[in-house]
Design a protein around this motif. Structure first.
Motif, short mmCIF file in Angstrom:
data_model
loop_
_atom_site.label_atom_id
_atom_site.label_comp_id
_atom_site.label_asym_id
_atom_site.label_seq_id
_atom_site.Cartn_x
_atom_site.Cartn_y
_atom_site.Cartn_z
N LYS A 116 0.86 -1.18 0.00
CA LYS A 116 0.00 0.00 0.00
C LYS A 116 0.90 1.23 0.00
CE LYS A 116 -3.99 -2.00 2.42
NZ LYS A 116 -4.87 -1.90 3.61
N VAL A 117 0.63 2.15 -0.92
CA VAL A 117 1.49 3.32 -1.10
C VAL A 117 0.73 4.60 -0.75
CG1 VAL A 117 2.93 4.60 -2.71
CG2 VAL A 117 2.67 2.12 -2.98
N PRO A 118 1.19 5.35 0.26
CA PRO A 118 0.56 6.63 0.58
C PRO A 118 1.02 7.71 -0.39
CG PRO A 118 2.36 6.21 2.10
CD PRO A 118 2.29 5.02 1.19
N LEU A 119 0.08 8.30 -1.10
CA LEU A 119 0.38 9.38 -2.04
C LEU A 119 -0.35 10.64 -1.59
CD1 LEU A 119 -0.20 7.46 -5.41
CD2 LEU A 119 2.01 7.90 -4.30
N LEU A 120 0.32 11.77 -1.71
CA LEU A 120 -0.32 13.05 -1.42
C LEU A 120 -0.33 13.84 -2.72
CD1 LEU A 120 -1.46 14.11 1.28
CD2 LEU A 120 0.58 15.54 1.47
N ILE A 121 -1.50 13.86 -3.38
CA ILE A 121 -1.63 14.52 -4.69
C ILE A 121 -2.44 15.80 -4.51
CG2 ILE A 121 -2.35 14.27 -7.08
CD1 ILE A 121 -0.25 12.22 -6.31
N GLU A 122 -1.78 16.95 -4.72
CA GLU A 122 -2.41 18.26 -4.52
C GLU A 122 -3.07 18.34 -3.15
OE1 GLU A 122 -4.93 19.34 -7.79
OE2 GLU A 122 -3.43 18.81 -9.30
N GLY A 123 -2.38 17.81 -2.15
CA GLY A 123 -2.88 17.88 -0.78
C GLY A 123 -3.89 16.81 -0.42
N GLU A 124 -4.28 15.98 -1.38
CA GLU A 124 -5.28 14.94 -1.15
C GLU A 124 -4.59 13.61 -0.88
OE1 GLU A 124 -9.05 13.34 -0.68
OE2 GLU A 124 -8.54 15.46 -1.02
N PRO A 125 -4.83 13.00 0.30
CA PRO A 125 -4.21 11.71 0.60
C PRO A 125 -4.89 10.57 -0.16
CG PRO A 125 -5.59 12.39 2.44
CD PRO A 125 -5.62 13.52 1.44
N ILE A 126 -4.09 9.79 -0.86
CA ILE A 126 -4.58 8.66 -1.66
C ILE A 126 -3.78 7.42 -1.27
CG2 ILE A 126 -4.73 7.69 -4.00
CD1 ILE A 126 -5.03 10.62 -4.99
N VAL A 127 -4.47 6.32 -1.06
CA VAL A 127 -3.78 5.06 -0.77
C VAL A 127 -3.90 4.17 -2.00
CG1 VAL A 127 -3.70 3.00 0.66
CG2 VAL A 127 -4.19 5.22 1.71
N ALA A 128 -2.77 3.96 -2.66
CA ALA A 128 -2.74 3.08 -3.84
C ALA A 128 -2.23 1.71 -3.43
CB ALA A 128 -1.83 3.68 -4.91
N ILE A 129 -2.79 0.68 -4.03
CA ILE A 129 -2.33 -0.68 -3.78
C ILE A 129 -1.70 -1.21 -5.06
CG2 ILE A 129 -2.96 -3.02 -3.10
CD1 ILE A 129 -5.40 -1.83 -1.68
N VAL A 130 -0.43 -1.59 -4.97
CA VAL A 130 0.29 -2.13 -6.11
C VAL A 130 0.55 -3.61 -5.84
CG1 VAL A 130 2.37 -2.00 -7.52
CG2 VAL A 130 1.37 0.09 -6.58
N LYS A 131 0.06 -4.46 -6.73
CA LYS A 131 0.20 -5.91 -6.56
C LYS A 131 0.83 -6.52 -7.80
CE LYS A 131 -2.49 -10.17 -5.88
NZ LYS A 131 -3.82 -10.75 -5.65
N GLN A 160 -10.36 11.89 -9.87
CA GLN A 160 -9.82 13.07 -10.54
C GLN A 160 -8.30 13.15 -10.51
OE1 GLN A 160 -11.61 15.78 -7.17
NE2 GLN A 160 -10.12 17.02 -8.28
N TYR A 161 -7.66 12.45 -9.57
CA TYR A 161 -6.20 12.52 -9.46
C TYR A 161 -5.50 11.31 -10.09
CZ TYR A 161 -7.43 16.09 -6.02
OH TYR A 161 -7.96 17.19 -5.40
N LYS A 162 -6.25 10.53 -10.83
CA LYS A 162 -5.73 9.27 -11.37
C LYS A 162 -4.44 9.45 -12.18
CE LYS A 162 -6.78 5.43 -14.48
NZ LYS A 162 -5.83 4.57 -13.74
N GLU A 163 -4.45 10.38 -13.11
CA GLU A 163 -3.28 10.56 -13.99
C GLU A 163 -2.03 10.89 -13.19
OE1 GLU A 163 -1.85 13.25 -17.83
OE2 GLU A 163 -3.96 13.24 -17.25
N LYS A 164 -2.17 11.83 -12.24
CA LYS A 164 -1.01 12.23 -11.44
C LYS A 164 -0.58 11.12 -10.48
CE LYS A 164 -1.66 17.22 -11.70
NZ LYS A 164 -1.87 18.49 -10.96
N ALA A 165 -1.55 10.39 -9.94
CA ALA A 165 -1.23 9.30 -9.02
C ALA A 165 -0.49 8.18 -9.76
CB ALA A 165 -2.50 8.77 -8.36
N ASP A 166 -0.98 7.83 -10.94
CA ASP A 166 -0.34 6.77 -11.72
C ASP A 166 1.07 7.18 -12.16
OD1 ASP A 166 -2.55 5.17 -11.44
OD2 ASP A 166 -3.34 5.53 -13.45
N LYS A 167 1.22 8.44 -12.51
CA LYS A 167 2.55 8.95 -12.90
C LYS A 167 3.51 8.88 -11.72
CE LYS A 167 4.90 13.01 -14.78
NZ LYS A 167 4.76 14.42 -15.23
N ARG A 168 3.01 9.22 -10.54
CA ARG A 168 3.85 9.18 -9.34
C ARG A 168 4.25 7.75 -9.00
NH1 ARG A 168 8.08 10.76 -6.90
NH2 ARG A 168 8.07 10.34 -4.65
#
Length: 286
Positions: free
Chosen positions: A35-50, A68-76
């Motif tokens: 589980k990866v904690p991402l902070l995209i434009e101040g919004e906390p997102i938890v991504a799961i990479v398997k 709405q933050y999908k593109e930036k989250a995936d890029k990160r």
């Protein structure tokens, strides 16, 4: 959920193994996921990479980045896991060096970045001159006291919160007085606009070194580790690092830790991928 494929080799199991060293990372070895904690434009997102593929045919399922933050989250995520780095070419480079066997043993191990450059710099400062076990303990105390949790994942305390802390606050966690000052000082530099991590990404290693070395508590070892694990720069070799010294001592069966001149001599054939030499040397003794 989405599925992505990248070019191999890429050994995600060894990635998870290394990530699991840090108790703050939510790694599931059996499920081959993190589980990866991402902070995209101040919004906390938890991504799961398997991982669902193999080292030679890497494939991943990604959850949690929808919206709405999908593109930036995936890029990160691609940036963190260095999915576009040509590991095969790097491995080929080391086939004619003294690191050949280590690269074969840890084939397809990428440099994985800390989950944010800000986290990385704070962690480097906290870890200075501490044994690995207590360094992780101290970082965990700091994050769990002043950070926040979402979906079982911890996010580092943000600069606006850290800048308001006192040295006494961190002393209660067993920080030294100076280390507490350094961590708070970094947060204050960010809040004052003097330290912008997006801008740092566009600068050369040399320019970043010149800027960061001026900060209290930041020495060459800290900058080198930040360049490697904060920004993914490929050609850093922190010769003052005890782990690398021990790995070279083991590799060359030396009686004592190597002098800096010796290390420089050994490493000449490893450029321009010194960061990968460093990583694989660490892996050889972990």
């Amino acid at each position: 959920m989405e599925t992505i494929q990248i070019k191999g080799p890429y050994n995600f199991d060894l990635v998870l193994d290394r990530l699991s060293i840090d108790p703050l990372n939510q790694v599931d070895i059996a499920n081959r996921s993190v589980k990866v904690p991402l902070l995209i434009e101040g919004e906390p997102i938890v991504a799961i990479v398997k991982a669902i593929g193999t080292t030679l045919a890497p494939e991943f399922e990604i959850e949690g980045t929808e919206g709405q933050y999908k593109e930036k989250a995936d890029k990160r995520l691609a940036e963190i896991f260095q999915w576009h780095t040509p590991l095969e070419m790097i491995s080929e480079h080391f086939k004619n060096t003294d690191l050949k066997e280590i690269f074969e043993q840890h084939h397809g191990t990428p440099i994985v970045l800390d989950f944010s450059p800000y986290n990385c710099l704070l962690k480097c400062i906290i870890h200075q001159q501490l044994n690995m076990s207590f360094a992780h303990t101290l970082t965990e105390r700091f994050v769990k006291t002043y950070g926040f949790e979402k979906e079982g994942v911890w996010f580092y305390p943000q600069p606006e919160k850290v800048a308001k802390l006192t040295v006494e606050d961190l002393r209660e966690l067993q920080f030294s007085g100076r280390k507490a000052e350094y961590v708070i000082g970094i947060a204050k530099e960010v809040m004052a606009g003097n330290l912008n991590f997006d801008e740092l990404k566009t600068k050369s290693d040399e320019d970043i070194f010149k800027q960061l070395i001026k900060l209290r508590g930041v020495g060459p070892w800290t900058v080198q580790n930040f360049l490697m694990f904060g920004l993914g720069r490929p050609n850093l070799f922190p010769m003052a690092d005890i782990g690398i010294q021990n790995a070279i001592k083991k590799l060359y069966q030396l009686e004592a830790k190597p002098a800096l001149e010796e290390m420089e001599s050994y490493s000449k054939g490893w450029e321009p991928y010194l960061s990968y030499a460093s990583l694989y040397l660490w892996r050889s003794i972990e």
